[in-house]
Design a protein around this motif. Sequence first.
Motif, PDB file in Angstrom:
ATOM      1  N   VAL A 298       0.809  -1.006  -0.023  1.00  0.00           N
ATOM      2  CA  VAL A 298      -0.139  -0.056  -0.087  1.00  0.00           C
ATOM      3  C   VAL A 298       0.800   1.087  -0.130  1.00  0.00           C
ATOM      4  O   VAL A 298       1.905   1.314   0.576  1.00  0.00           O
ATOM      5  CB  VAL A 298      -0.962  -0.005   1.251  1.00  0.00           C
ATOM      6  N   THR A 299       0.446   2.171  -0.946  1.00  0.00           N
ATOM      7  CA  THR A 299       1.395   3.316  -1.071  1.00  0.00           C
ATOM      8  C   THR A 299       0.699   4.637  -0.553  1.00  0.00           C
ATOM      9  O   THR A 299      -0.619   4.672  -0.809  1.00  0.00           O
ATOM     10  CB  THR A 299       2.080   3.679  -2.395  1.00  0.00           C
ATOM     11  N   LEU A 300       1.501   5.474   0.336  1.00  0.00           N
ATOM     12  CA  LEU A 300       0.927   6.956   0.607  1.00  0.00           C
ATOM     13  C   LEU A 300       1.665   7.659  -0.607  1.00  0.00           C
ATOM     14  O   LEU A 300       2.811   7.919  -0.121  1.00  0.00           O
ATOM     15  CB  LEU A 300       0.951   7.410   2.080  1.00  0.00           C
TER      16      LEU A 300
ATOM     17  N   ALA B 123       2.573  16.962   3.112  1.00  0.00           N
ATOM     18  CA  ALA B 123       1.311  16.421   3.149  1.00  0.00           C
ATOM     19  C   ALA B 123       1.010  15.628   4.474  1.00  0.00           C
ATOM     20  O   ALA B 123      -0.351  15.427   4.799  1.00  0.00           O
ATOM     21  CB  ALA B 123       1.058  15.796   1.922  1.00  0.00           C
ATOM     22  N   GLY B 124       1.955  15.183   5.006  1.00  0.00           N
ATOM     23  CA  GLY B 124       1.642  14.427   6.330  1.00  0.00           C
ATOM     24  C   GLY B 124       2.027  12.900   6.293  1.00  0.00           C
ATOM     25  O   GLY B 124       1.659  12.128   7.176  1.00  0.00           O
ATOM     26  N   LYS B 125       2.831  12.530   5.200  1.00  0.00           N
ATOM     27  CA  LYS B 125       3.028  11.235   4.960  1.00  0.00           C
ATOM     28  C   LYS B 125       3.938  10.576   6.248  1.00  0.00           C
ATOM     29  O   LYS B 125       3.716   9.712   6.764  1.00  0.00           O
ATOM     30  CB  LYS B 125       3.728  10.954   3.664  1.00  0.00           C
ATOM     31  N   THR B 126       5.163  11.531   6.268  1.00  0.00           N
ATOM     32  CA  THR B 126       6.154  11.046   7.192  1.00  0.00           C
ATOM     33  C   THR B 126       5.383  10.940   8.594  1.00  0.00           C
ATOM     34  O   THR B 126       5.739  10.178   9.449  1.00  0.00           O
ATOM     35  CB  THR B 126       7.198  11.860   7.139  1.00  0.00           C
TER      36      THR B 126
ATOM     37  N   GLU C 101      10.156   6.891   1.748  1.00  0.00           N
ATOM     38  CA  GLU C 101      10.845   7.477   0.647  1.00  0.00           C
ATOM     39  C   GLU C 101      12.222   6.801   0.417  1.00  0.00           C
ATOM     40  O   GLU C 101      13.306   7.357   0.354  1.00  0.00           O
ATOM     41  CB  GLU C 101      11.419   9.066   0.978  1.00  0.00           C
ATOM     42  N   PRO C 102      12.287   5.269   0.058  1.00  0.00           N
ATOM     43  CA  PRO C 102      13.303   4.750  -0.321  1.00  0.00           C
ATOM     44  C   PRO C 102      14.030   5.195  -1.553  1.00  0.00           C
ATOM     45  O   PRO C 102      15.392   5.213  -1.730  1.00  0.00           O
ATOM     46  CB  PRO C 102      12.941   3.486  -0.454  1.00  0.00           C
ATOM     47  N   SER C 103      13.315   5.817  -2.307  1.00  0.00           N
ATOM     48  CA  SER C 103      13.877   6.453  -3.644  1.00  0.00           C
ATOM     49  C   SER C 103      14.465   7.773  -3.449  1.00  0.00           C
ATOM     50  O   SER C 103      15.415   8.360  -4.544  1.00  0.00           O
ATOM     51  CB  SER C 103      13.091   6.360  -4.707  1.00  0.00           C
TER      52      SER C 103
ATOM     53  N   VAL D 126       5.793   4.858   1.466  1.00  0.00           N
ATOM     54  CA  VAL D 126       5.724   6.437   1.276  1.00  0.00           C
ATOM     55  C   VAL D 126       6.592   6.795   0.055  1.00  0.00           C
ATOM     56  O   VAL D 126       7.998   6.580   0.309  1.00  0.00           O
ATOM     57  CB  VAL D 126       5.866   7.166   2.649  1.00  0.00           C
ATOM     58  N   GLU D 127       6.164   7.522  -0.903  1.00  0.00           N
ATOM     59  CA  GLU D 127       7.131   7.916  -2.030  1.00  0.00           C
ATOM     60  C   GLU D 127       6.534   9.195  -2.504  1.00  0.00           C
ATOM     61  O   GLU D 127       5.593   9.675  -2.814  1.00  0.00           O
ATOM     62  CB  GLU D 127       6.992   6.750  -2.992  1.00  0.00           C
ATOM     63  N   GLN D 128       7.868   9.909  -2.815  1.00  0.00           N
ATOM     64  CA  GLN D 128       7.381  11.142  -3.720  1.00  0.00           C
ATOM     65  C   GLN D 128       7.480  10.670  -5.010  1.00  0.00           C
ATOM     66  O   GLN D 128       6.952  11.516  -5.996  1.00  0.00           O
ATOM     67  CB  GLN D 128       8.617  11.997  -3.811  1.00  0.00           C
TER      68      GLN D 128
END
Length: 238
Positions: free
Chosen positions: A33-35, A41-44, A163-165, A193-195
């Motif tokens: 599942v991704t945010l 935006a509040g992901k972290t 944000e692994p990338s 969580v990803e940009q």
Amino acid sequence: MTPLLQVEDLRVGYGKIEAVKGISFTVKAGQIVTLIGTNGAGKTTTLRTLSGLIRPTAGRILFDGRPLGDIPAHKVVALGLAHSPEGRHIFPQLTIEQNLQLGAYLRKNTAAIARDKKRAYALFPILGERRRQAAGTLSGGEQQMLAMARAMMSQPKLLMLDEPSMGLSPIMMQTIMSTIQELKSQGTTILLVEQNAQAALSLADQAHVMEVGRVVLSGTGQALLHNQSVRKTYLGED
Ligand code: ATP
């Protein structure tokens, strides 16, 4: 089947600033599942709250049937929720092997720990080649691999990747993304969580778009990948 993780109307603030304004989503066992969402935006904040580093102001978190929210971070890890944080946070003076060992600090079965280290080195051969080297000598992408491998050493039921990338070359990013896919195929459940929306949506079973503390759009990764407003805002299309 009851989801592995249920987040209901979660609110989190920093003093007067409300960073997460009542979000709900679930993660089923075996899913990615991704945010996704813009900066701030509040992901972290969401991931840090799930792992017990920040207390929510309202809402409910159920993990594997248990309420979290008041449980401290070290106990959350013991329940099976691992967090590979943004910015990596590896221990630069320790060797790669020692960093991995720290990921297993709650475990006692040395044979199983050795087996999982082997598995990490099979997944990330570069870490195996350099296992006696200080982790601070690794490149950014390699440190990212180490952060993921270390989180896996706690044998999590749910692996959260922030944000692994980030900051990686396109080739390194490909490696990280295919490893996430590989972890899933080995049975790991992942909250990502990803940009990089394109990469995250391509991998995700379910995806949620966050904007200023709220979930504004949800769907399968494929559906959001083809959603016009997502394409315009997050994939840079006209
Ligand atoms: P990014 O993609 O830039 O990492 P994000 O979606 O992960 O963004 P958060 O880091 O969760 O967003 O931040 C959400 C909001 O909370 C932002 O407005 C941020 O400035 C604020 N915030 C985050 N950490 C703190 C803090 N320690 N103290 C005060 N405000 C904070």
